[in-house]
Structure formats: C-alpha cells, structure tokens
Enzyme design. Structure first.
Site, PDB file in Angstrom:
ATOM      1  N   ASN A 253      50.911  66.474   7.429  1.00  0.00           N
ATOM      2  CA  ASN A 253      51.776  67.774   7.705  1.00  0.00           C
ATOM      3  C   ASN A 253      51.041  68.929   7.873  1.00  0.00           C
ATOM      4  O   ASN A 253      51.538  70.169   7.684  1.00  0.00           O
ATOM      5  CB  ASN A 253      52.869  67.870   6.721  1.00  0.00           C
ATOM      6  CG  ASN A 253      52.435  68.017   5.078  1.00  0.00           C
ATOM      7  OD1 ASN A 253      51.427  68.290   5.219  1.00  0.00           O
ATOM      8  ND2 ASN A 253      53.488  68.301   4.385  1.00  0.00           N
TER       9      ASN A 253
ATOM     10  N   HIS B   1      48.891  70.253   5.537  1.00  0.00           N
ATOM     11  CA  HIS B   1      48.618  70.955   4.237  1.00  0.00           C
ATOM     12  C   HIS B   1      47.109  71.081   4.096  1.00  0.00           C
ATOM     13  O   HIS B   1      46.201  69.945   4.552  1.00  0.00           O
ATOM     14  CB  HIS B   1      49.322  70.457   2.886  1.00  0.00           C
ATOM     15  CG  HIS B   1      49.078  69.234   2.727  1.00  0.00           C
ATOM     16  ND1 HIS B   1      49.978  68.241   2.257  1.00  0.00           N
ATOM     17  CD2 HIS B   1      47.832  68.553   2.044  1.00  0.00           C
ATOM     18  CE1 HIS B   1      49.306  67.114   1.766  1.00  0.00           C
ATOM     19  NE2 HIS B   1      48.083  67.252   1.559  1.00  0.00           N
TER      20      HIS B   1
ATOM     21  N   ASP C  26      42.620  71.417  -6.319  1.00  0.00           N
ATOM     22  CA  ASP C  26      44.042  70.817  -6.825  1.00  0.00           C
ATOM     23  C   ASP C  26      44.023  70.004  -7.903  1.00  0.00           C
ATOM     24  O   ASP C  26      42.976  69.113  -8.140  1.00  0.00           O
ATOM     25  CB  ASP C  26      44.801  70.601  -5.764  1.00  0.00           C
ATOM     26  CG  ASP C  26      44.468  69.565  -4.686  1.00  0.00           C
ATOM     27  OD1 ASP C  26      43.490  69.040  -4.932  1.00  0.00           O
ATOM     28  OD2 ASP C  26      45.047  69.483  -3.655  1.00  0.00           O
TER      29      ASP C  26
ATOM     30  N   GLU D 142      51.620  73.221   0.909  1.00  0.00           N
ATOM     31  CA  GLU D 142      52.566  72.610   1.848  1.00  0.00           C
ATOM     32  C   GLU D 142      52.970  73.475   2.933  1.00  0.00           C
ATOM     33  O   GLU D 142      53.107  74.698   2.824  1.00  0.00           O
ATOM     34  CB  GLU D 142      53.866  71.915   0.878  1.00  0.00           C
ATOM     35  CG  GLU D 142      53.468  70.943   0.057  1.00  0.00           C
ATOM     36  CD  GLU D 142      53.052  69.679   0.558  1.00  0.00           C
ATOM     37  OE1 GLU D 142      52.519  69.672   1.841  1.00  0.00           O
ATOM     38  OE2 GLU D 142      53.426  68.753  -0.130  1.00  0.00           O
TER      39      GLU D 142
END
Ligand code: GLP
Length: 241
Positions: free
Chosen positions: A136, A138, A67, A143
């Site tokens: 979280n 990801h 990314d 996400e």
C-alpha cells in the site's frame, strides 16, 4: 529520485550491498538506517559475504532500525530485533551496543519515540537509510493516512498490512495490531535513502511512488522530495512504470 531497474532480485541485492560497501569505504563510522521484511534479506546476505571477504567493516558503524511491533520483545521470533540479529547482526562485526531497534515493549512508547529520534540526531543523523515498501506504499510502518507523521511514533496497522505480514506468523490473529515506527520526517532526514522493491505485488505502489502525486495516501511518494533517494527495482516491480 533516481530509479534503477535490474533483471532480478539477486541483481538488486548485489547493487544494494555494493552501495552499503561504498558508504562504509567512504565513512567507516557511518550511521545506517536498516529495514526488515523479506525484501532486504538477500541484500543482508550479500553484505555478510562482503564482510567475510574483508570488503566491509562494521566495527565503527551504528545502526538504527525503522520499526518494531508493539508487544513483541527481542526474544520473540517475529520481532524485528530478532530478525536483525538472525539476518545480519550475528554474522558481522557490528558492536551489539551500536545496534538500535525501537522497543515495542516499553511502558511509555511515546517516550521511546521521542528518545529514539533524539538518539538518531545525537549520533549525527542517518547517513544511509534502507527502505522496503508495503503493497500500500507504506515505508517503515507509516501507513496511508491523511497526513504525514514526522517523528517516531506508535501506529495502528492497516488490514492490508496485517494480512500481508501474516505470512511471518502462525495465524492472522497473532499479528500485532500496532507498531512503533520512525516517522516520515525521521526517514527524510537521512542524507541518502535507498528503497528496494521486488516482485509484481509492489508494481502499483512503485508506480504511485515514482509517478504519482506526493500524498500521505502513498507515504513513499514523499521520497520525490528527497535530494538523494535511489530506488532499486527488479523488472517485475518496475512493470507499471
Ligand atoms: C513491513 C515493514 C516494512 C517493509 C514492508 C514490506 O511492513 N515494516 O519496513 O518494507 O513490511 O515487506 P516485504 O519486504 O516483506 O514485502
């Protein structure tokens, strides 16, 4: 999904680097999927050590990163391209033209995403994909959502990720609100996946990933479906298993 727990972050890094070394020993022209964040830094350091000792040769390797932040060019200190140069590429014999990080500054980012997945396919697919995990759940920058996104695409970062990543920037307002990330489909197409998690802050996400339902609300939980996924944890990250 294979889970291995180590005493501390150093031991995780050593084990992860050895898995990369074994991969290159078996296939010198491996295609590696690489990750950023604080978690893999020590693994990259160990890989550089192994390279300096003559135990790793990257001359035929291609790498594709997961990314990049939208809006940050390669010269920006917080860009993932910059990170990869500093933490790994500048210290090993990988050919610069064989290292790929999606561009976060091109005009048509949708096109960048499509071309990125095509390039991964044309290279023969990723042999070994390294992953960290967000607090979280990801992976890459996929996400929590109500669906999985398959291909490399532009994502809006959640507040929790923006806050978590503020530590790399001067202030929260400087953290880009978007990123371009390999999709879950791109990640899952790798032949082998190696996820690393360190520290107590990751313990709940690790539990949800390993023991929870497979859900796009915890993107890493999809790894339960991968035939060759290994998770390396320190004791703190494994504390809720
Ligand atoms: C970022 C990256 C992820 C990484 C995550 C966790 O959001 N896009 O690939 O896994 O951070 O980072 P850290 O390893 O610093 O906890």
């Amino acid at each position: 999904m294979q889970v291995r727990v180590f005493k501390d972050a150093q031991a995780v890094a050593k084990a992860a680097a050895m898995i990369f070394a074994a991969q290159l020993a078996e296939k010198s022209d491996s295609v590696l999927g690489l990750a950023t964040g604080s978690t893999p830094v020590e693994t990259y350091r160990k890989m550089i050590e192994l390279y300096n000792e003559g135990q790793m040769d990257f001359s035929k390797v291609k790498s594709y990163n997961l990314d990049e932040y939208v809006g940050l060019g390669p010269e920006h200190e917080c860009s993932y391209r910059y990170f990869m140069q500093e933490q790994l590429f500048n210290h090993i014999n990988i050919r610069p033209e064989n290292t790929f990080v999606p561009s976060g500054v091109a005009d048509n980012l949708d096109q960048v995403g499509l071309a990125y997945d095509e390039a991964v396919r044309a290279a023969g697919g990723v042999d070994l994909q390294l992953l960290g995990i967000g607090n979280n759940g990801h992976i890459g920058f996929n996400e929590p959502d109500d669906h999985f996104t398959s291909a490399t695409h532009v994502v809006n970062l959640t507040e929790s990720t923006i806050k978590a990543n503020t530590r790399f920037f001067k202030s929260e307002s400087e953290v880009p609100r978007q990123a371009i990330s390999m999709g879950v489909g791109t990640i899952m197409s790798a032949r082998k996946i190696l996820l690393l998690a360190l520290g107590e802050a990751k313990a709940q996400a690790v539990r949800d990933t390993v023991k929870g339902h497979i859900t796009p609300r915890v993107p890493a939980s999809v790894l339960q479906l991968h035939p060759n996924a290994i998770i390396l944890l320190d004791e703190a990250a494994a504390s809720k298993l």
